[in-house]
Design a protein around this motif. Structure first.
Motif, PDB file in Angstrom:
ATOM      1  N   GLU A   7       0.806  -1.214   0.000  1.00  0.00           N
ATOM      2  CA  GLU A   7       0.000   0.000   0.000  1.00  0.00           C
ATOM      3  C   GLU A   7       0.842   1.267   0.000  1.00  0.00           C
ATOM      4  OE1 GLU A   7      -3.324   1.809  -0.752  1.00  0.00           O
ATOM      5  OE2 GLU A   7      -3.172  -0.377  -0.528  1.00  0.00           O
ATOM      6  N   THR A   8       1.985   1.261   0.664  1.00  0.00           N
ATOM      7  CA  THR A   8       2.805   2.472   0.694  1.00  0.00           C
ATOM      8  C   THR A   8       3.297   2.852  -0.707  1.00  0.00           C
ATOM      9  OG1 THR A   8       4.750   1.106   1.204  1.00  0.00           O
ATOM     10  CG2 THR A   8       3.549   2.079   3.053  1.00  0.00           C
ATOM     11  N   GLU A   9       3.630   1.864  -1.515  1.00  0.00           N
ATOM     12  CA  GLU A   9       4.054   2.127  -2.886  1.00  0.00           C
ATOM     13  C   GLU A   9       2.857   2.337  -3.803  1.00  0.00           C
ATOM     14  OE1 GLU A   9       6.539  -1.079  -4.054  1.00  0.00           O
ATOM     15  OE2 GLU A   9       8.194  -0.545  -2.705  1.00  0.00           O
ATOM     16  N   ALA A  10       1.743   1.655  -3.536  1.00  0.00           N
ATOM     17  CA  ALA A  10       0.553   1.814  -4.378  1.00  0.00           C
ATOM     18  C   ALA A  10       0.022   3.243  -4.308  1.00  0.00           C
ATOM     19  CB  ALA A  10      -0.527   0.821  -3.946  1.00  0.00           C
ATOM     20  N   VAL A  11       0.142   3.892  -3.158  1.00  0.00           N
ATOM     21  CA  VAL A  11      -0.287   5.294  -3.033  1.00  0.00           C
ATOM     22  C   VAL A  11       0.513   6.176  -3.987  1.00  0.00           C
ATOM     23  CG1 VAL A  11      -0.363   7.256  -1.458  1.00  0.00           C
ATOM     24  CG2 VAL A  11      -1.084   5.008  -0.663  1.00  0.00           C
ATOM     25  N   ILE A  12       1.802   5.909  -4.124  1.00  0.00           N
ATOM     26  CA  ILE A  12       2.654   6.682  -5.032  1.00  0.00           C
ATOM     27  C   ILE A  12       2.238   6.439  -6.476  1.00  0.00           C
ATOM     28  CG2 ILE A  12       5.035   7.095  -5.760  1.00  0.00           C
ATOM     29  CD1 ILE A  12       5.938   6.111  -3.021  1.00  0.00           C
ATOM     30  N   VAL A  13       1.938   5.188  -6.827  1.00  0.00           N
ATOM     31  CA  VAL A  13       1.508   4.872  -8.190  1.00  0.00           C
ATOM     32  C   VAL A  13       0.219   5.603  -8.530  1.00  0.00           C
ATOM     33  CG1 VAL A  13       0.727   3.017  -9.714  1.00  0.00           C
ATOM     34  CG2 VAL A  13       2.663   2.633  -8.189  1.00  0.00           C
ATOM     35  N   ARG A  14      -0.768   5.581  -7.620  1.00  0.00           N
ATOM     36  CA  ARG A  14      -2.035   6.292  -7.868  1.00  0.00           C
ATOM     37  C   ARG A  14      -1.798   7.794  -7.988  1.00  0.00           C
ATOM     38  NH1 ARG A  14      -3.638   2.944  -3.383  1.00  0.00           N
ATOM     39  NH2 ARG A  14      -4.593   0.999  -4.122  1.00  0.00           N
ATOM     40  N   ARG A  15      -0.893   8.306  -7.202  1.00  0.00           N
ATOM     41  CA  ARG A  15      -0.589   9.739  -7.272  1.00  0.00           C
ATOM     42  C   ARG A  15       0.006  10.103  -8.628  1.00  0.00           C
ATOM     43  NH1 ARG A  15       3.607  12.957  -3.213  1.00  0.00           N
ATOM     44  NH2 ARG A  15       3.754  14.866  -4.451  1.00  0.00           N
ATOM     45  N   ILE A  16       0.881   9.249  -9.151  1.00  0.00           N
ATOM     46  CA  ILE A  16       1.488   9.514 -10.454  1.00  0.00           C
ATOM     47  C   ILE A  16       0.421   9.538 -11.550  1.00  0.00           C
ATOM     48  CG2 ILE A  16       3.019   8.538 -12.212  1.00  0.00           C
ATOM     49  CD1 ILE A  16       4.818   7.560  -9.934  1.00  0.00           C
TER      50      ILE A  16
END
Length: 555
Positions: free
Chosen positions: A175-184
Motif C-alpha cells: 500500500e505504501t508504494e501503491a499510493v505513489i503509483v495512484r498519485r502519479i
C-alpha cells in the motif's frame, strides 16, 4: 620450470563469497607439493566463463604466446571455458605454444587418453547444462501459465509473496508504494503535468524511488504509466533477450531486451491498483504527447506538424529543415515532405510529390481557419455533433449484448469452480491440483468482473448530461476575439482541435475540418492565388509563376 596458475569465478555471488580464494589455495598447494615455482597468477573475478574476452585470460594467452611459462595449473576444465568448443580452442592454442596444462580435477591434458577424457566430460557437461537450462525455462513457463509469479521482481507497488503452505508464489499490493503509483496517474491525467515535471515533484517531496536511488527519473515515471499490471494483468515472457556482440571486457554477457510476439505473452492476474478509465486516459495522453512533443517544435517552424498528408500516396508528411549558405550567412528553410519521397529501393516506387514550403502552407491554412472561427456557432455545433457521433458509436457497440455475454461467462466460471470443489470433496482431485485450477478460474472471473465494471462505467457516462453551451459560447467568443494575439503554441493546439488533416496534391490544398461547416455553395472555378507559392525556392532560382490553390472545406 616456469609455472602459471589461472582461476576464475563467473558470478558476482561467487566473487563476494571468495570462492576464487579456495581455488588459488588448492593450486598453490599442488604447486608446492610437486616442487613447482609459480611465476604468474591470473584471476578473473565475476566474468562469465561462456566468453573468451576476459582480461586475465587474455593476458595469460599473450604470455603463453611469448613463451613466458611452460606449465599452466587450473582447477578444472570449466574454469578455462564453460563451452566445449572454447575449451578445445584454448587447449589447442596452449599446446601449440608448448604449454602443458594440468587440471587438479582430471590430471594433465598432454596424452591422448587424457585429451579424450577431457573432451568427453566437457561435451557431456555442456549438454547437461543446456538440458538443465531448457528444463528450467519450460518449468517457469508452465508455472506462469498456472498463474504463478515466476519473475524475480514484481512491478513497483507490489510485493512478491513466496510459495508456502501449498499456496503458489503470488503478488500482493504494497500500500505504501501503491499510493505513489495512484498519485502519479492522477497527476498525469488530471493535473496535466509532464513526466519530467512529475519526476521533479516526487524528488523534491523526498518520495522513495523503486530502486531507492534518491532521485526520480522521467523513464521510471513513463514505465509506471505504461505498466499493465496496475489494471490487474501482469505479463510474463513479454521480452526477448538478445546477446550483444562486441562488448569486450565486460564481466557479464550484455543483452538487448525487445518485445516478443504478443501471442506468446502469458497473462497473470494480480490485484489492480488503478482503474481502467484512468489507465486508458493516461495512455491516450501519452500518445498525444509523443506526436506533439513541445521539445521538437520550433517557433514559427511547423504550425501544421503531424497534420499534413500527401495527396498522391496518402502518406504523412514529415517536417524537415534545409540549410543553405549564401552571402556568408546560413539560411534555414522549413518544408513538409512526403515520407515516401526517399523510401524504397526502386525510384519508381517513390512518391513524386514535391516538397511544400512550411511557412506558406501554415499561413494559408491559418488564414482559412481564422475566417471560419469568427463564427462562435460553429464551435457549439461541433460540440453537439461530437456528442451525437459519440453516443451513436456507443450504442452501436452493443453494450447490452456484451454485458449479457459477460454475465453468462461469469455464471459458467462459477459453475466450473463449484465442480472443482465437488471433485476435490469426492477425492478425484488432489489439493495441489485443486489450487492450481482454482487459481486459473479465479483469475478468469476477476478479468470478467473488471470488464463488466468498465462497461457499467461507460453506460453511466452515457446517461450523464451536462449543460455547457454557455461556457462553450464564451470560449468561442474568446477565441475569436484573440486570434490575432494567440501564441504559436496555442495556434498549434487550436489547429489540432479544429482540423482533421491537410491534404496537399501538387498545388492543390484540401483542408478537412473536425467541426461542421455550412453547406457549401456551388463550387466556383479554380482561382489562381497571387499571394501564396508552395514551391521550394532558393536565392539562385527565381520563381515568377504562381500556383493555383483550391481550398476545399469538408466535415
Amino acid at each position: 620450470m616456469r609455472v602459471a596458475i589461472y582461476a576464475c569465478v563467473s558470478s558476482e555471488r561467487q566473487e563476494k563469497e571468495h570462492t576464487i580464494g579456495s581455488q588459488l589455495d588448492a593450486l598453490r598447494t599442488y604447486a608446492a607439493k610437486n616442487g613447482m615455482e609459480i611465476d604468474e597468477e591470473f584471476t578473473d573475478e565475476g566474468y562469465s566463463g561462456a566468453r573468451l574476452d576476459r582480461p586475465a585470460l587474455d593476458r595469460m594467452r599473450d604470455l603463453a604466446e611469448r613463451r613466458g611459462f611452460e606449465v599452466l595449473l587450473t582447477y578444472c576444465t570449466d574454469r578455462l571455458a564453460r563451452k566445449f568448443v572454447l575449451q578445445a580452442l584454448i587447449l589447442d592454442e596452449l599446446e601449440r605454444f608448448g604449454v602443458k596444462t594440468i587440471f587438479l580435477e582430471g590430471g594433465a591434458a598432454d596424452d591422448p587418453l587424457s585429451k579424450l577424457m577431457h573432451q568427453i566430460t566437457g561435451a557431456v557437461a555442456e549438454f547437461e547444462r543446456a538440458k538443465i537450462t531448457e528444463r528450467y525455462r519450460r518449468g517457469k513457463l508452465y508455472r506462469a501459465r498456472c498463474g504463478e509469479i515466476v519473475s524475480p521482481d514484481v512491478p513497483f507497488g507490489y510485493v512478491k509473496i513466496p510459495r508456502r503452505d501449498g499456496v503458489p508464489t503470488h503478488a500482493e499490493i504494497q500500500e505504501t508504494e501503491a499510493v505513489i503509483v495512484r498519485r502519479i496517474f492522477d497527476t498525469y491525467v488530471k493535473e496535466d503535468m509532464t513526466v519530467r515535471q512529475i519526476a521533479k515533484q516526487l524528488t523534491l517531496n523526498r518520495i522513495p524511488t523503486p530502486t531507492n536511488a534518491g532521485q526520480w527519473s522521467w523513464y521510471a515515471i513513463d514505465r509506471i504509466l505504461h505498466e499493465e499490471a496496475y489494471i490487474g494483468t501482469y505479463y510474463y515472457n513479454r521480452k526477448q533477450c538478445i546477446p550483444i556482440e562486441g562488448a569486450y571486457g565486460k564481466k557479464r554477457q550484455r543483452f538487448k531486451c525487445t518485445l516478443g510476439p504478443k501471442e506468446e505473452w502469458i497473462p497473470i492476474s494480480v490485484p489492480p491498483i488503478v482503474d481502467l478509465a484512468t489507465f486508458h486516459a493516461a495512455a491516450g495522453r501519452a500518445r498525444e504527447n509523443e506526436a506533439f512533443s513541445p521539445r521538437n517544435l520550433q517557433e514559427g517552424g511547423y504550425l501544421l506538424r503531424k497534420l499534413v498528408r500527401c495527396g498522391r500516396c496518402g502518406c504523412s508528411c514529415s517536417a524537415l529543415t534545409s540549410k543553405q549558405t549564401y552571402g556568408g550567412k546560413v539560411h534555414c528553410s522549413h518544408y513538409y515532405s512526403c515520407l515516401r519521397t526517399t523510401s524504397g529501393f526502386l525510384k519508381q516506387e517513390r512518391c513524386s510529390q514535391r516538397r511544400i514550403r512550411a511557412d506558406v502552407l501554415d499561413e494559408l491554412v491559418w488564414e482559412e481557419v481564422s475566417t471560419r472561427l469568427l463564427d462562435p456557432a460553429l464551435v457549439l455545433d461541433a460540440y453537439q455533433d461530437h456528442n451525437t457521433r459519440r453516443s451513436v458509436s456507443s450504442e452501436q457497440d452493443g453494450a447490452t449484448d456484451q454485458d449479457d455475454r459477460l454475465k453468462e461467462q461469469i455464471k459458467l466460471s462459477n459453475k466450473e469452480l463449484s465442480r472443482l470443489l465437488d471433485a476435490y470433496q469426492c477425492g478425484a482431485l488432489e489439493l495441489a491440483e485443486l489450487q492450481k485450477r482454482r487459481q486459473l478460474v479465479n483469475s478468469k472471473i476477476e478479468m470478467l468482473n473488471r470488464e463488466q465494471e468498465l462497461l457499467r462505467k461507460i453506460a453511466a457516462e452515457k446517461k450523464k448530461e451536462t449543460d455547457i453551451k454557455a461556457s462553450l459560447g464564451e470560449f468561442a467568443a474568446l477565441v475569436s476575439s484573440n486570434l490575432k494575439r494567440i501564441s504559436f503554441e496555442n495556434k498549434q493546439k487550436l489547429l489540432r482541435i479544429v482540423l482533421d488533416k491537410v491534404v496537399v496534391n501538387d498545388w492543390r490544398v484540401d483542408v478537412y475540418y473536425n467541426i461542421p461547416l455550412p453547406k457549401p455553395t456551388p463550387p466556383p472555378a479554380e482561382k489562381v492565388s497571387t499571394k501564396f507559392d508552395l514551391r521550394s525556392t532558393c536565392r539562385f532560382r527565381r520563381c515568377d509563376r504562381v500556383m493555383p490553390v483550391v481550398r476545399k472545406k469538408s466535415i
